[in-house]
Every structure is written in structure tokens, then in C-alpha cells.
Enzyme design. Structure first.
Site, PDB file in Angstrom:
ATOM      1  N   CYS A   6      92.103  63.620 -41.195  1.00 46.77           N
ATOM      2  CA  CYS A   6      91.201  64.237 -39.902  1.00 46.77           C
ATOM      3  C   CYS A   6      89.864  64.440 -41.022  1.00 46.77           C
ATOM      4  O   CYS A   6      89.901  64.567 -41.952  1.00 46.77           O
ATOM      5  CB  CYS A   6      91.783  65.252 -39.499  1.00 46.77           C
ATOM      6  SG  CYS A   6      90.508  66.360 -38.513  1.00 46.77           S
TER       7      CYS A   6
ATOM      8  N   HIS B 174      96.039  69.519 -42.249  1.00 48.64           N
ATOM      9  CA  HIS B 174      96.023  70.614 -41.298  1.00 48.64           C
ATOM     10  C   HIS B 174      96.654  69.965 -39.961  1.00 48.64           C
ATOM     11  O   HIS B 174      96.859  70.413 -38.962  1.00 48.64           O
ATOM     12  CB  HIS B 174      94.918  71.280 -41.022  1.00 48.64           C
ATOM     13  CG  HIS B 174      93.782  70.168 -40.360  1.00 48.64           C
ATOM     14  ND1 HIS B 174      93.317  69.360 -41.050  1.00 48.64           N
ATOM     15  CD2 HIS B 174      93.443  70.247 -38.877  1.00 48.64           C
ATOM     16  CE1 HIS B 174      92.382  68.884 -40.289  1.00 48.64           C
ATOM     17  NE2 HIS B 174      92.395  69.109 -39.071  1.00 48.64           N
TER      18      HIS B 174
ATOM     19  N   CYS C 191      96.142  67.803 -34.127  1.00 47.59           N
ATOM     20  CA  CYS C 191      94.945  68.212 -34.215  1.00 47.59           C
ATOM     21  C   CYS C 191      94.320  67.422 -33.469  1.00 47.59           C
ATOM     22  O   CYS C 191      93.608  67.819 -32.360  1.00 47.59           O
ATOM     23  CB  CYS C 191      94.286  68.117 -35.737  1.00 47.59           C
ATOM     24  SG  CYS C 191      92.662  68.767 -35.845  1.00 47.59           S
TER      25      CYS C 191
ATOM     26  N   SER D  38      87.977  66.853 -40.708  1.00 46.73           N
ATOM     27  CA  SER D  38      87.608  68.303 -41.090  1.00 46.73           C
ATOM     28  C   SER D  38      88.055  68.402 -42.385  1.00 46.73           C
ATOM     29  O   SER D  38      87.356  69.561 -43.106  1.00 46.73           O
ATOM     30  CB  SER D  38      88.355  68.995 -40.288  1.00 46.73           C
ATOM     31  OG  SER D  38      87.821  69.173 -38.809  1.00 46.73           O
TER      32      SER D  38
ATOM     33  N   HIS E  78      85.496  67.981 -44.673  1.00 46.93           N
ATOM     34  CA  HIS E  78      84.462  68.887 -44.657  1.00 46.93           C
ATOM     35  C   HIS E  78      84.595  69.764 -45.993  1.00 46.93           C
ATOM     36  O   HIS E  78      83.657  70.101 -46.761  1.00 46.93           O
ATOM     37  CB  HIS E  78      84.052  69.512 -43.347  1.00 46.93           C
ATOM     38  CG  HIS E  78      83.538  68.524 -42.351  1.00 46.93           C
ATOM     39  ND1 HIS E  78      82.326  67.989 -42.512  1.00 46.93           N
ATOM     40  CD2 HIS E  78      84.069  68.534 -41.092  1.00 46.93           C
ATOM     41  CE1 HIS E  78      82.207  67.383 -41.298  1.00 46.93           C
ATOM     42  NE2 HIS E  78      83.097  67.660 -40.486  1.00 46.93           N
TER      43      HIS E  78
HETATM   44  N1  COD Z   1      75.617  59.281 -34.003  1.00 46.78           N
HETATM   45  C1  COD Z   1      76.754  58.400 -33.532  1.00 46.78           C
HETATM   46  N2  COD Z   1      77.936  58.545 -34.157  1.00 46.78           N
HETATM   47  C2  COD Z   1      78.072  58.912 -35.468  1.00 46.78           C
HETATM   48  C3  COD Z   1      76.938  59.406 -35.979  1.00 46.78           C
HETATM   49  C4  COD Z   1      75.418  59.379 -35.215  1.00 46.78           C
HETATM   50  N3  COD Z   1      74.611  59.979 -35.770  1.00 46.78           N
HETATM   51  N4  COD Z   1      77.309  59.888 -37.235  1.00 46.78           N
HETATM   52  C5  COD Z   1      78.690  59.547 -37.219  1.00 46.78           C
HETATM   53  N5  COD Z   1      78.986  59.062 -36.150  1.00 46.78           N
HETATM   54  C6  COD Z   1      80.273  58.705 -35.893  1.00 46.78           C
HETATM   55  C7  COD Z   1      81.079  57.966 -37.090  1.00 46.78           C
HETATM   56  O1  COD Z   1      80.691  56.645 -37.002  1.00 46.78           O
HETATM   57  C8  COD Z   1      82.544  58.222 -36.674  1.00 46.78           C
HETATM   58  O2  COD Z   1      83.070  57.255 -35.761  1.00 46.78           O
HETATM   59  C9  COD Z   1      82.509  59.410 -35.892  1.00 46.78           C
HETATM   60  O3  COD Z   1      80.981  59.890 -35.601  1.00 46.78           O
HETATM   61  C10 COD Z   1      83.153  60.539 -36.714  1.00 46.78           C
HETATM   62  O4  COD Z   1      84.669  60.535 -36.700  1.00 46.78           O
HETATM   63  P1  COD Z   1      85.821  60.702 -37.700  1.00 46.78           P
HETATM   64  O5  COD Z   1      86.849  59.837 -37.610  1.00 46.78           O
HETATM   65  O6  COD Z   1      85.090  60.526 -39.113  1.00 46.78           O
HETATM   66  O7  COD Z   1      85.919  62.027 -37.546  1.00 46.78           O
HETATM   67  P2  COD Z   1      86.903  62.822 -36.794  1.00 46.78           P
HETATM   68  O8  COD Z   1      87.009  62.124 -35.260  1.00 46.78           O
HETATM   69  O9  COD Z   1      88.407  62.917 -37.543  1.00 46.78           O
HETATM   70  O10 COD Z   1      86.365  64.467 -36.742  1.00 46.78           O
HETATM   71  C11 COD Z   1      85.210  64.776 -36.080  1.00 46.78           C
HETATM   72  C12 COD Z   1      85.181  66.406 -36.023  1.00 46.78           C
HETATM   73  C13 COD Z   1      83.868  66.509 -35.127  1.00 46.78           C
HETATM   74  C14 COD Z   1      86.376  66.989 -35.209  1.00 46.78           C
HETATM   75  C15 COD Z   1      85.096  66.773 -37.557  1.00 46.78           C
HETATM   76  O11 COD Z   1      84.134  66.358 -38.199  1.00 46.78           O
HETATM   77  C16 COD Z   1      84.654  68.249 -37.465  1.00 46.78           C
HETATM   78  O12 COD Z   1      83.492  68.847 -37.041  1.00 46.78           O
HETATM   79  N6  COD Z   1      85.703  69.197 -37.752  1.00 46.78           N
HETATM   80  C17 COD Z   1      85.318  70.647 -38.084  1.00 46.78           C
HETATM   81  C18 COD Z   1      85.725  71.253 -36.426  1.00 46.78           C
HETATM   82  C19 COD Z   1      87.292  71.495 -36.597  1.00 46.78           C
HETATM   83  O13 COD Z   1      87.756  72.536 -37.282  1.00 46.78           O
HETATM   84  N7  COD Z   1      87.747  70.852 -35.584  1.00 46.78           N
HETATM   85  C20 COD Z   1      89.276  71.249 -35.516  1.00 46.78           C
HETATM   86  C21 COD Z   1      89.875  70.590 -36.725  1.00 46.78           C
HETATM   87  S1  COD Z   1      89.458  68.868 -36.520  1.00 46.78           S
HETATM   88 ZN    ZN Z   2      91.651  68.157 -37.593  1.00 52.05          ZN
END
Ligand code: COD
Ligand code: ZN
Length: 391
Positions: free
Chosen positions: A52, A73, A180, A54, A57
């Protein structure tokens, strides 16, 4: 290495785990010592752990956590041992791991918002289990637990309320993702926003969590589901999961495109990246009366720009969603039932399997945008860059 005042642990053995020692450094997959469960705790053999964003981060230092820490997680596994006083699971049970638990007694728990339990939030962010100590160490140096889960490891000792029994026929990799990304995303659409049938839904960020929001919107009967991403590969995955329209934000202004596609703005807009600019885009993409939901957590101190006048004159709503506003005992069985009946195509979310010692490569793949969601499986690499590739 056991904390003073505690009787000899039932179990104390070395296992492989991925440890973060410092933000900005690669994870180190090393042998760490795991002590058995104390009262109210459970030892789980990890079968699959989701990769994930997160955790990344924490790796970058955008989200703080006490260090050193075993990351992970999003996971599922099989109960090996239960501590005194644990009810609800026995050795051999298949379980999903919960990174947010609830005390069941505070005001938020008793008013139906267990994901917001303040007692659990404090406990999980400390890096310790509920008695204020850790079961993890290396060469006598204490290692913390991430959110009470730490499943980038062969085994984990977790609080008894952080495991939920699941049916034996649910594949472990699918159960891990449910723990998650799927609950966070599907829950944001179904529980937090309560997406209405026939509505228009915008999802900004089509990663593992954003794709799950799309599945939740489709499940809720949204008529139009627009995915926005800067990676064309992710937009293709979004279409595969039911997005009706896509916008490449690297080439097009997403707000203008969405307002045109929806003839005036979307009913719901989800921000699933963790960027303040994207929260602002989500609000601007709404029709009057629409609801924006922030799912991503921006870095500490980030501020999103919102047009204050629009908020009132157009009666827009902006809200957050944590862990899909889930009530785990009710929502997880429903998720698995929807999966079994083919209503939630979770298999399509799973792109690739890596071995635990390939965790850094798995994160490279996530950042390169070549995977929707991948999982880590226990055991050492046999080489070849990934245990299994589906796409
Ligand atoms: N515009 C559009 N899309 C974008 C941009 C942009 N400017 N920048 C990045 N992206 C896209 C990327 O290409 C990607 O496809 C996507 O955004 C992000 O996807 P992943 O796979 O890297 O991330 P995820 O889906 O695993 O996680 C996203 C979260 C938002 C959940 C994560 O980053 C987060 O904020 N985690 C903290 C919140 C939390 O604790 N959540 C619960 C546990 S996950
Ligand atoms: Zn997660």
C-alpha cells in the site's frame, strides 16, 4: 529481551521482517526476534501482505511513526497462538488484520464510528501493543509495530481485536487487500459518501485505493464513474473495473474535463492521492449540492485551497473518510460475500505477487505505476523479479 515483570514468553524465535530504520532508506529484510502473545494478543502467520502507498509515506517520512519499525498494515494470515483472554479466534483460523481497532466504549465507538476511536488511534500510533510494550526486537534493540499490524514479516503478534475471522475459501491475497485498500476505497463510496444509484462519481487517483473507490461506486449503482490519473495504465485498469470515462490529468485540466463530461459537475468527487491540490480539484469538480470526500492523507502541515464562497453558495460538502468509515464486524463479511458472488471483482485489483525479500522492488513497481495492487508472500526470492505476474 522480554520486558521486565512479564513471565517467560510462550514463543521467542527469529523470523524475517522488513524493517524501516530511517526515512529515506530502503527497507532492510532481516531476521528479527518475535516474542509470543501476551494477554489479549494473537500470533498470526502472515500469508499475504499488501503493498500500500501509505507504508511509502512512512518510508519517505511524510507520515511520522516511531522507528525502527516493521512496516506493513494490509495483511491476512492464519492464527498460530492466542494469548490468555482472547475470544473470537482459535489457532488455525484464517484472519484479516485490522490496522484500526476500536475500544468499544468511547463516545465515537458507541455512536457507530469505530474507525474514529481515539483510544485505538493513540495506541496504534505509539508503535507499541496495548500494554505499551513491543514483541519485536533485533540484537536486543526494540523494534516498533506499525499500527499494531507490522505484516511485512513472516509472523505478527497483534492485539486480539485486530484480527477478524474470515471464511477459509477466500484467497489470502484477496483477504489481505480487503484489509486496507478495498475496505478504505469501497467503504469511502458505500459508507462515507453513500453514493446514490444513478449519480455521477469522480475518482482522482486510480491506485489500489482509488480503484477500490471505483468498485464501490459501481456497486452502489453510479451511472457515470470518471477516473482521473496521470498514468494511462491506471486509467486502463480503471476502465476494466467499471469506470465509464477517464481523464489523463498530465495532458488535460481534470476540473474542466469533468465539468464538461457531467454537464455541470459531479455528484461525488473522491481524492485518493493525498495531494492538497487534488482535494481542491475534487471540490471544484462538484455540481452544486455535491459531496467531495478526501481519502488520501496529505503530508503533515499541508493546506488545501477551497473557495469559501462556493462552499456556501453552492452548498457543497467536503468530508474525510478514514478506513472507509468501516464497522469491521459488519462490513468485512459483506465484502467477502460480494466477492464470492462476483459482485466485487477483487481478483482484477491484484496485479502481481512478490516475495517478502523483494519488498523494495514491489515499492519500485508501485511507484512506476506498473501495478494496481501487489502482495508480498512469505519466503525468500527465487529470483526473476516477482513471484507471479498476472498483467
Ligand atoms: N493527479 C492524478 N493522479 C495522480 C496524481 C495527480 N496529480 N499524482 C499521483 N496520481 C496517481 C498515481 O498515478 C497513482 O495511480 C495514484 O495516484 C496513487 O495510487 P497508489 O497505488 O500509489 O496509492 P494507493 O492507492 O495505495 O494509496 C493512496 C492513498 C491515498 C490511500 C495513500 O497515498 C494515503 O494517503 N495514505 C494515507 C491515508 C491512510 O492512512 N489510508 C489508510 C491506509 S491506506
Ligand atoms: Zn493501506
Amino acid at each position: 529481551m522480554a520486558a521486565t515483570g512479564h513471565r517467560a514468553p510462550s514463543y521467542d524465535a527469529a523470523m524475517q521482517a522488513a524493517v524501516l530504520y530511517e526515512p529515506g532508506r530502503r527497507l532492510e529484510v532481516v531476521d528479527v526476534q518475535l516474542e509470543g502473545p501476551r494477554r489479549g494478543e494473537v500470533r498470526v502467520r502472515i500469508a499475504a501482505a499488501g503493498v500500500c502507498h501509505s507504508d511509502h509515506h512512512y518510508m519517505k517520512g511524510d507520515l511520522p511513526t516511531p522507528l525502527p519499525v516493521v512496516l506493513g498494515h494490509e495483511g491476512a494470515g492464519i492464527v498460530e497462538e492466542v494469548g490468555e483472554g482472547v475470544t473470537g479466534v482459535v489457532p488455525g483460523d484464517h484472519v484479516v488484520l485490522l490496522w484500526r481497532t476500536s475500544c468499544g466504549r468511547c463516545e465515537l465507538c458507541s455512536t457507530g464510528r469505530p474507525a474514529l476511536c481515539a483510544v485505538s488511534a493513540q495506541q496504534r500510533s505509539s508503535g507499541f501493543l496495548d500494554d505499551g510494550t513491543s514483541r519485536l526486537s533485533r540484537d536486543g534493540v526494540e523494534i516498533r509495530h506499525l499500527l499494531g499490524v507490522s505484516c511485512f514479516a513472516e509472523q505478527a503478534v497483534v492485539p486480539g481485536n485486530a484480527v477478524l475471522k474470515i471464511p477459509d475459501d477466500v484467497p489470502m491475497a484477496i483477504a489481505a487487500l480487503a484489509g486496507c485498500s478495498v475496505m478504505t476505497g469501497v467503504g469511502a463510496a458505500v459508507n462515507t459518501a453513500r453514493v446514490a444509484p444513478g449519480s455521477s462519481v469522480l475518482v482522482i487517483g486510480a491506485g489500489g485505493v482509488g480503484l477500490s473507490v471505483i468498485m464501490g461506486a459501481v456497486l452502489s449503482g453510479a451511472a457515470q464513474v470518471i477516473a482521473v490519473d496521470i498514468n494511462p495504465g491506471k486509467l486502463e485498469m480503471a476502465r476494466g473495473l467499471g469506470a465509464t470515462d477517464t481523464v489523463d490529468a498530465s495532458a488535460t485540466d481534470p476540473v474542466r474535463a469533468v465539468r464538461e463530461m457531467t454537464r455541470g459537475g459531479a455528484d461525488y468527487a473522491f481524492e485518493v492521492i493525498g495531494l492538497p491540490e487534488a482535494i481542491s480539484q475534487a471540490v471544484r469538480s462538484l455540481r452544486p449540492g455535491g459531496t467531495a470526500v478526501a481519502v488520501g492523507v496529505a503530508r503533515v502541515g499541508a493546506v488545501a485551497e477551497i473557495n469559501a464562497l462556493d462552499l456556501v453558495l453552492q452548498e457543497k460538502t467536503l468530508k474525510g473518510s478514514l478506513y472507509g468509515s468501516t464497522r469491521p464486524q459488519q462490513d468485512f463479511p459483506r465484502l467477502f460475500e460480494l466477492y464470492r458472488r462476483g459482485r466485487l471483482p477483487l481478483d482484477r485489483l491484484l496485479s502481481r505477487e512478490f516475495r517478502l525479500d523483494e519488498v523494495n522492488e514491489a515499492y519500485d513497481a508501485m511507484l512506476a505505476g506498473t501495478t494496481a495492487r501487489s502482495v508480498l508472500l512469505p519466503g525468500a526470492s527465487t529470483g526473476g523479479g516477482g513471484a507471479r505476474s498476472q498483467r
